[in-house]
Enzyme design. Structure first.
Site, PDB file in Angstrom:
ATOM      1  N   SER A  29       0.896  -1.352  -0.360  1.00 51.31           N
ATOM      2  CA  SER A  29       0.280  -0.002   0.173  1.00 51.31           C
ATOM      3  C   SER A  29       0.487   0.668  -0.282  1.00 51.31           C
ATOM      4  O   SER A  29       0.302   2.101  -0.516  1.00 51.31           O
ATOM      5  CB  SER A  29      -0.909   0.184   1.467  1.00 51.31           C
ATOM      6  OG  SER A  29      -0.056   0.165   2.455  1.00 51.31           O
ATOM      7  N   ASP A  79      -4.142   8.071   7.797  1.00 45.24           N
ATOM      8  CA  ASP A  79      -4.516   7.207   8.194  1.00 45.24           C
ATOM      9  C   ASP A  79      -4.030   6.372   9.548  1.00 45.24           C
ATOM     10  O   ASP A  79      -3.013   6.277   9.662  1.00 45.24           O
ATOM     11  CB  ASP A  79      -5.452   6.532   7.097  1.00 45.24           C
ATOM     12  CG  ASP A  79      -5.120   5.423   6.496  1.00 45.24           C
ATOM     13  OD1 ASP A  79      -3.125   5.183   6.765  1.00 45.24           O
ATOM     14  OD2 ASP A  79      -4.907   4.945   5.847  1.00 45.24           O
ATOM     15  N   HIS A 107      -0.960   4.775   7.156  1.00 46.68           N
ATOM     16  CA  HIS A 107      -0.029   5.219   6.088  1.00 46.68           C
ATOM     17  C   HIS A 107       0.623   7.231   6.064  1.00 46.68           C
ATOM     18  O   HIS A 107      -0.515   7.774   6.820  1.00 46.68           O
ATOM     19  CB  HIS A 107      -1.205   4.900   5.496  1.00 46.68           C
ATOM     20  CG  HIS A 107      -1.240   3.734   4.096  1.00 46.68           C
ATOM     21  ND1 HIS A 107      -2.518   3.141   4.981  1.00 46.68           N
ATOM     22  CD2 HIS A 107      -0.730   2.663   4.385  1.00 46.68           C
ATOM     23  CE1 HIS A 107      -2.424   1.333   4.457  1.00 46.68           C
ATOM     24  NE2 HIS A 107      -1.389   1.524   4.224  1.00 46.68           N
TER      25      HIS A 107
END
Length: 374
Positions: free
Chosen positions: A43, A338, A341
């Protein structure tokens, strides 16, 4: 009047020839003079591949407020804006590198590079396998599909040139190390942590060596960053709320001690292999301990999410008519967007270090050196 019309026709013919030459020249430059960027990982690097697969909610960022800062709409990037590969492409004078699975991509776009990363992916195929992500081994298969496409459209010579000049950017491992704890914290009672780290590094090394056999020579690698201290990890141990999750710290440290030796071994065994290893753990630690130095006011709490430290993975998602997440007012104050991340601001700072940072954080080459064929 006839002379004027004839002159006009000659001028248009001349202009057409010039534009055609320029077009051919630009395409030739695209194929031969520009080092491409091929991206593999999770990610931290996924720029939208998971938009096109049926995966679990936490592995997608295709809802607002993701993307709010730069793109003004969600692109699938797990941040308010750009990710590290986006900045690296900019520094290398490349366009944004497209996700492999995006419909309508052309060979000409792919000659600049392709992003194969998938949020939730690991080096081990078992990591989030049931949640339908694209593990590192499958990303390699997708790269081989691109190689076949190049050969069909551009020929063997140009394909070899593109692959050999390119830089390969890889970040993988955090999901592998977190997955056992998300499934069953007793997992390591029957598995040695040393062996587990060796499996993760071994699978990563295998992919690097396969790319080398295909002709790749220049690799940019990130070690494990402060995964143990992201907002989502600060509440995993109910006896130490607000503290970094130490069980993962041990795995991170094992990984970071071993990966430099492994890369040196690969360099010794494979002629022409060059790499840039970025110490994201030290970089993240420095920012967390000296936030104001890097322009942050908050390094423990996420900008977007819910629960303690906004660490729950609820950013952007609603239940019925209610919004189940909180959103900060000024994302530039935050190191994390978040629960897992980084914000665009933090991504840019890391990208700048990877591109041309000091030797104590990146080496033996910087990414800038690799793109300049040093």
């Amino acid at each position: 009047m006839a002379n004027i019309e004839r002159f006009g026709s000659i001028f248009l013919l001349f202009l057409t020839i010039i534009l055609s030459i320029n077009s051919i020249s630009c395409e030739k430059s695209l194929l031969t003079n520009q080092a491409a960027l091929f991206v593999f990982g999770d990610s931290l690097f996924d720029v939208g591949n998971n938009n096109y697969i049926n995966t679990f909610r936490a592995a997608q960022a295709n809802v607002w407020p993701y993307g709010q800062t730069t793109f003004k709409f969600p692109t699938g990037r797990t941040s308010d804006g750009r990710l590290i590969p986006d900045f690296i492409a900019e520094y290398a004078w490349l366009p944004l590198i497209p996700p492999y699975l995006k419909p309508g991509n052309s060979v000409n776009q792919f000659t600049y590079g392709v992003n194969f990363a998938s949020a939730g992916a690991g080096a081990l195929v078992e990591t989030y396998q049931l949640q339908n992500v694209i593990p590192l081994g499958s990303q390699l298969k997708n790269f081989k599909n691109v190689e076949t496409m190049f050969k069909e459209k551009l020929g063997d010579v140009e394909t070899k040139r593109i692959i050999s000049k390119a830089v390969y950017l890889i970040h993988i491992g955090p999901n592998d190390y977190f997955y056992p704890f998300s499934r069953n914290i007793s997992y390591f009672q029957s598995h040695s942590k040393d062996q587990f780290v060796d499996y993760v590094i071994g699978n990563t090394t295998t992919v690097i060596e396969e790319i080398y056999k295909m002709g790749g020579r220049k690799f940019g690698i990130m070690n494990m960053g402060r995964l143990d201290c992201v907002p989502g990890m600060l509440t995993l141990d109910p006896t130490r709320i607000g503290s970094c999750f130490e069980p993962i710290t041990e795995l991170i440290n094992l990984h970071n001690v071993r990966i430099p030796n492994v890369l040196r071994d690969v360099q010794h065994r494979f002629h022409g292999f060059k790499y840039s290893l970025f110490d994201s753990y030290s970089s993240g630690t420095e920012a967390m301990e000296n936030p104001t130095k890097y322009g942050f006011k908050e390094v423990k709490k996420a900008c977007c999410g819910s629960g303690p430290f906004r660490g729950s993975s609820t950013c952007g998602y609603k239940s019925g008519a209610s919004r189940d997440f909180e959103l900060c007012e000024n994302v530039s104050d935050y190191m994390f967007f978040d629960g897992s991340h980084a914000s665009e601001k933090a991504n840019q700072q890391n990208a700048e270090l990877m591109w041309d940072g000091p030797s104590e954080l990146v080496g033996p080459f910087t990414l800038k050196m690799l793109f300049q064929n040093v």
